[in-house]
Design a protein around this motif. Sequence first.
Motif, PDB file in Angstrom:
ATOM      1  N   LEU A 393       0.820  -1.212   0.000  1.00 43.55           N
ATOM      2  CA  LEU A 393       0.000   0.000   0.000  1.00 43.55           C
ATOM      3  C   LEU A 393       0.853   1.261   0.000  1.00 43.55           C
ATOM      4  CD1 LEU A 393      -2.865  -1.008   2.466  1.00 43.55           C
ATOM      5  CD2 LEU A 393      -3.098  -0.534   0.025  1.00 43.55           C
ATOM      6  N   ALA A 394       2.074   1.152   0.561  1.00 43.15           N
ATOM      7  CA  ALA A 394       2.970   2.317   0.590  1.00 43.15           C
ATOM      8  C   ALA A 394       3.660   2.540  -0.748  1.00 43.15           C
ATOM      9  CB  ALA A 394       4.002   2.147   1.706  1.00 43.15           C
ATOM     10  N   GLY A 395       3.414   1.625  -1.716  1.00 43.99           N
ATOM     11  CA  GLY A 395       3.936   1.849  -3.061  1.00 43.99           C
ATOM     12  C   GLY A 395       4.964   0.867  -3.548  1.00 43.99           C
ATOM     13  N   VAL A 396       5.292  -0.155  -2.758  1.00 42.23           N
ATOM     14  CA  VAL A 396       6.331  -1.118  -3.151  1.00 42.23           C
ATOM     15  C   VAL A 396       5.705  -2.204  -4.031  1.00 42.23           C
ATOM     16  CG1 VAL A 396       8.060  -2.758  -2.327  1.00 42.23           C
ATOM     17  CG2 VAL A 396       7.589  -0.673  -1.014  1.00 42.23           C
ATOM     18  N   PRO A 397       6.187  -2.386  -5.262  1.00 40.03           N
ATOM     19  CA  PRO A 397       5.578  -3.384  -6.144  1.00 40.03           C
ATOM     20  C   PRO A 397       6.041  -4.808  -5.899  1.00 40.03           C
ATOM     21  CG  PRO A 397       7.294  -2.216  -7.322  1.00 40.03           C
ATOM     22  CD  PRO A 397       7.182  -1.562  -5.974  1.00 40.03           C
ATOM     23  N   SER A 398       7.220  -4.987  -5.279  1.00 41.06           N
ATOM     24  CA  SER A 398       7.747  -6.333  -5.017  1.00 41.06           C
ATOM     25  C   SER A 398       8.256  -6.431  -3.592  1.00 41.06           C
ATOM     26  CB  SER A 398       8.913  -6.662  -5.958  1.00 41.06           C
ATOM     27  OG  SER A 398       8.482  -6.855  -7.273  1.00 41.06           O
ATOM     28  N   LEU A 399       7.885  -7.527  -2.947  1.00 44.94           N
ATOM     29  CA  LEU A 399       8.366  -7.803  -1.594  1.00 44.94           C
ATOM     30  C   LEU A 399       8.916  -9.213  -1.539  1.00 44.94           C
ATOM     31  CD1 LEU A 399       5.498  -6.541   0.749  1.00 44.94           C
ATOM     32  CD2 LEU A 399       7.813  -5.655   0.694  1.00 44.94           C
ATOM     33  N   VAL A 400      10.039  -9.366  -0.841  1.00 43.64           N
ATOM     34  CA  VAL A 400      10.499 -10.697  -0.454  1.00 43.64           C
ATOM     35  C   VAL A 400      10.380 -10.741   1.060  1.00 43.64           C
ATOM     36  CG1 VAL A 400      12.409 -12.329  -0.382  1.00 43.64           C
ATOM     37  CG2 VAL A 400      12.075 -10.916  -2.413  1.00 43.64           C
ATOM     38  N   VAL A 401       9.469 -11.579   1.553  1.00 44.68           N
ATOM     39  CA  VAL A 401       9.218 -11.649   2.992  1.00 44.68           C
ATOM     40  C   VAL A 401       9.540 -13.041   3.499  1.00 44.68           C
ATOM     41  CG1 VAL A 401       7.441  -9.865   2.942  1.00 44.68           C
ATOM     42  CG2 VAL A 401       6.788 -12.245   2.615  1.00 44.68           C
ATOM     43  N   SER A 402       9.711 -13.128   4.815  1.00 44.84           N
ATOM     44  CA  SER A 402      10.082 -14.404   5.422  1.00 44.84           C
ATOM     45  C   SER A 402       8.926 -14.963   6.236  1.00 44.84           C
ATOM     46  CB  SER A 402      11.311 -14.224   6.328  1.00 44.84           C
ATOM     47  OG  SER A 402      11.052 -13.271   7.340  1.00 44.84           O
ATOM     48  N   LEU A 403       8.730 -16.268   6.123  1.00 45.46           N
ATOM     49  CA  LEU A 403       7.758 -16.963   6.949  1.00 45.46           C
ATOM     50  C   LEU A 403       8.378 -17.411   8.264  1.00 45.46           C
ATOM     51  CD1 LEU A 403       6.028 -19.091   4.167  1.00 45.46           C
ATOM     52  CD2 LEU A 403       5.137 -17.035   5.279  1.00 45.46           C
ATOM     53  N   TRP A 404       9.718 -17.404   8.323  1.00 44.78           N
ATOM     54  CA  TRP A 404      10.469 -17.724   9.541  1.00 44.78           C
ATOM     55  C   TRP A 404      11.910 -17.272   9.327  1.00 44.78           C
ATOM     56  CZ3 TRP A 404       8.367 -21.763   6.509  1.00 44.78           C
ATOM     57  CH2 TRP A 404       9.276 -22.423   5.677  1.00 44.78           C
ATOM     58  N   ASN A 405      12.732 -17.335  10.358  1.00 44.58           N
ATOM     59  CA  ASN A 405      14.142 -16.993  10.272  1.00 44.58           C
ATOM     60  C   ASN A 405      14.916 -18.199   9.746  1.00 44.58           C
ATOM     61  OD1 ASN A 405      16.821 -16.215  10.737  1.00 44.58           O
ATOM     62  ND2 ASN A 405      16.720 -16.849  12.882  1.00 44.58           N
ATOM     63  N   ILE A 406      15.540 -18.072   8.576  1.00 44.76           N
ATOM     64  CA  ILE A 406      16.249 -19.225   8.000  1.00 44.76           C
ATOM     65  C   ILE A 406      17.678 -19.350   8.517  1.00 44.76           C
ATOM     66  CG2 ILE A 406      14.867 -19.011   5.893  1.00 44.76           C
ATOM     67  CD1 ILE A 406      17.458 -18.149   4.437  1.00 44.76           C
ATOM     68  N   GLY A 407      18.145 -18.387   9.291  1.00 42.87           N
ATOM     69  CA  GLY A 407      19.520 -18.405   9.783  1.00 42.87           C
ATOM     70  C   GLY A 407      20.396 -17.482   8.962  1.00 42.87           C
ATOM     71  N   ALA A 408      21.273 -16.726   9.633  1.00 40.89           N
ATOM     72  CA  ALA A 408      22.097 -15.731   8.939  1.00 40.89           C
ATOM     73  C   ALA A 408      23.042 -16.341   7.907  1.00 40.89           C
ATOM     74  CB  ALA A 408      22.872 -14.896   9.962  1.00 40.89           C
ATOM     75  N   PRO A 409      23.735 -17.460   8.195  1.00 41.02           N
ATOM     76  CA  PRO A 409      24.615 -18.029   7.161  1.00 41.02           C
ATOM     77  C   PRO A 409      23.872 -18.413   5.891  1.00 41.02           C
ATOM     78  CG  PRO A 409      25.172 -18.926   9.313  1.00 41.02           C
ATOM     79  CD  PRO A 409      23.893 -18.163   9.486  1.00 41.02           C
ATOM     80  N   ALA A 410      22.714 -19.074   6.046  1.00 43.84           N
ATOM     81  CA  ALA A 410      21.931 -19.450   4.866  1.00 43.84           C
ATOM     82  C   ALA A 410      21.377 -18.215   4.169  1.00 43.84           C
ATOM     83  CB  ALA A 410      20.796 -20.395   5.267  1.00 43.84           C
ATOM     84  N   ALA A 411      20.928 -17.225   4.943  1.00 42.38           N
ATOM     85  CA  ALA A 411      20.382 -16.001   4.350  1.00 42.38           C
ATOM     86  C   ALA A 411      21.453 -15.252   3.576  1.00 42.38           C
ATOM     87  CB  ALA A 411      19.791 -15.107   5.445  1.00 42.38           C
ATOM     88  N   LYS A 412      22.676 -15.264   4.080  1.00 46.04           N
ATOM     89  CA  LYS A 412      23.769 -14.582   3.381  1.00 46.04           C
ATOM     90  C   LYS A 412      24.008 -15.225   2.015  1.00 46.04           C
ATOM     91  CE  LYS A 412      28.175 -15.286   4.066  1.00 46.04           C
ATOM     92  NZ  LYS A 412      29.590 -15.292   4.508  1.00 46.04           N
ATOM     93  N   VAL A 413      24.059 -16.554   1.991  1.00 43.59           N
ATOM     94  CA  VAL A 413      24.275 -17.264   0.733  1.00 43.59           C
ATOM     95  C   VAL A 413      23.100 -17.047  -0.216  1.00 43.59           C
ATOM     96  CG1 VAL A 413      24.482 -19.564  -0.312  1.00 43.59           C
ATOM     97  CG2 VAL A 413      25.783 -18.999   1.750  1.00 43.59           C
ATOM     98  N   LEU A 414      21.879 -17.199   0.309  1.00 41.61           N
ATOM     99  CA  LEU A 414      20.690 -17.090  -0.545  1.00 41.61           C
ATOM    100  C   LEU A 414      20.567 -15.691  -1.144  1.00 41.61           C
ATOM    101  CD1 LEU A 414      17.251 -18.684   0.268  1.00 41.61           C
ATOM    102  CD2 LEU A 414      17.387 -16.469  -0.841  1.00 41.61           C
ATOM    103  N   MET A 415      20.744 -14.667  -0.325  1.00 42.83           N
ATOM    104  CA  MET A 415      20.574 -13.313  -0.821  1.00 42.83           C
ATOM    105  C   MET A 415      21.733 -12.876  -1.714  1.00 42.83           C
ATOM    106  SD  MET A 415      17.757 -12.022  -0.299  1.00 42.83           S
ATOM    107  CE  MET A 415      16.347 -12.958   0.304  1.00 42.83           C
ATOM    108  N   THR A 416      22.927 -13.396  -1.467  1.00 45.46           N
ATOM    109  CA  THR A 416      24.041 -13.141  -2.384  1.00 45.46           C
ATOM    110  C   THR A 416      23.704 -13.682  -3.771  1.00 45.46           C
ATOM    111  OG1 THR A 416      25.720 -13.195  -0.640  1.00 45.46           O
ATOM    112  CG2 THR A 416      26.464 -13.655  -2.869  1.00 45.46           C
ATOM    113  N   GLU A 417      23.215 -14.911  -3.807  1.00 47.41           N
ATOM    114  CA  GLU A 417      22.820 -15.523  -5.078  1.00 47.41           C
ATOM    115  C   GLU A 417      21.670 -14.746  -5.716  1.00 47.41           C
ATOM    116  OE1 GLU A 417      24.102 -18.124  -6.610  1.00 47.41           O
ATOM    117  OE2 GLU A 417      25.254 -19.244  -5.134  1.00 47.41           O
TER     118      GLU A 417
END
Length: 582
Positions: A393-417
């Motif tokens: 509603l604030a104007g963002v057309p795309s969101l990547v949201v989390s259903l849970w915390n996947i862990g920082a090491p995995a998040a670092k790899v996933l978001m880098t990719e």
Amino acid sequence: MQYLSIIKNTESLLAQISDESQKIVFFDSQIQIYQDYQKDLVNKKKFAQALEISERGRTRVFVESLKERLGISKQETKTWTFNIENIKQVAQSQNATLVEYSIVYEGLYIWVIQPTGNIEFRRSPITEDDLDNLETLILRARVSIGIAEKDNQPLKLNPEEKPRDGHFPWLQYLYDILIAPIADLLPADPEARVIFIPHYALYLVPFASLQNPEGRYLIQDHTPLTAPSIQVLETTHAQQQRLHRTQKKALVVAEPTLHPKFQNNPYNLRSYEYMQEAAQTIARILDTLPIMGDSATKVAVITQMLQTRIVHIFAHGLLDEYQPEDTNLDDIPGTIPGTIVLAPDADSDGALNAAEILDQQINAEIVVLSACSTGKGKITGDGIIGLSRCFILAGVPSLVVSLWNIGAPAAKVLMTEFYQNLANGENRASALRHAMLNTKTRFPKPESWSGFTLIGETQPLTLTTQNIEEALRTMSIPEHATPAAIVKAFTDLFDYYEPQFLSQIQGLDLQPTDSLETLAAKIKAWCQTHPNVEENIENDLSQMGPNDANEEEETPEEIVRRAYEKYLENLNRLGQTNEKQQ
């Protein structure tokens, strides 16, 4: 025609309500007539018309607010104009297969709208009893992959419900009721997008990790994303087209200093392991400096967020637990659940509430929320009321949201990719899919790669990235990790991974007489030559809460016994037991 007359009267009354929260409550109270009409049309085999009513009976207030923010006249937003032809046009313009679910009392309806405009209707084989308990069944599936459901009472799984050899009974059950009935209608090309339109409890489903009887995850065969409704999907596409390019490329926020209130009851928040390192890595990739610690205040974050193309936030997320001092949010009309916990300043405890996001005009093309519960909220007939809704509603057309915390090491790899894939010209859905698949090869546990979902627009995002290889290096077990945490994390690997993943464990030489400290020392020493196992243990240790939501507190003796039993069982399955271990 009686149903349609009642619906038109309902919508006329809805148009007379000015307060949005009251509109949602009223609309939610009238959902039954839309469901009754769907059922009547389905019984008459008028499946296309039933789909139109399904769309008409969801996110009505959401779409009205979106269109008004886009400058569409108020009169037009209050008049129903979105029909079956519009639905076909959205599938065609998105070049995607749309899958809309509708929970109608004793049944679960599914429509598949293909880019060609072809529409097919199917019924789910779910039983009436299971439909009545659908939210609990979905939570059991989430618990079975290792998620601690903090918003609910702990669920204890029976042995037959737990994973074995990489097969997850509950993920396969959800596949059977949600995907199997329409599997023949989904695109054969795994790169073709499939947009799932959930309904009620189905918003909690991790679609990417649903598993077929052969053990293949949905994401291996399809490119999934979600949207609250087909109408919202149409509108987020319009939002993307009207954005003006901002000067600043990226904002990365990480590990804000926690106000003391959030470190104590009832919140008990703590810093995530390696969150700062993950954020610094992502910031280097995006060629910016992260805002962290005391600097990550609400004022600072909002100010920069308004003029940034990409916003990535590593922070704690609360669903409806947050309460301002001396205030009960439940008593405030229009309260929207969802809070991102930022750093305090002289005027604030740092809590950025969903409603405060709603008050902004954000020009970001994509927002990534790497925090617990950012994809969750209050589930209503008008969709999920929470952070994701407010960012859209604030104007963002795309969101990547989390259903849970996947862990920082995995998040670092996933978001880098993810960012590398965007830089290579992939669309946003494909970029996330390929990032998940690559992360899965290093972190096979579904909890560690399937927690993110893309909502909204998918078109490519012009981007350049830096220092990719450095970002993908492995992380080691932290020195302060307790022996109990190390042994429990290692033991969990046997439940969640295929045996081949730990095929070298015969060199570990665990013994039934080992103490907890000895076991932990052996595992840490062995991990020095098995970095992939080490980073999986570290990822489990980096997550908030217990690794296994259905396990009660164990004594050191119980931890040792369970670890050795799992170790020996795995050796037996691999045919590698020797006389010493027998």
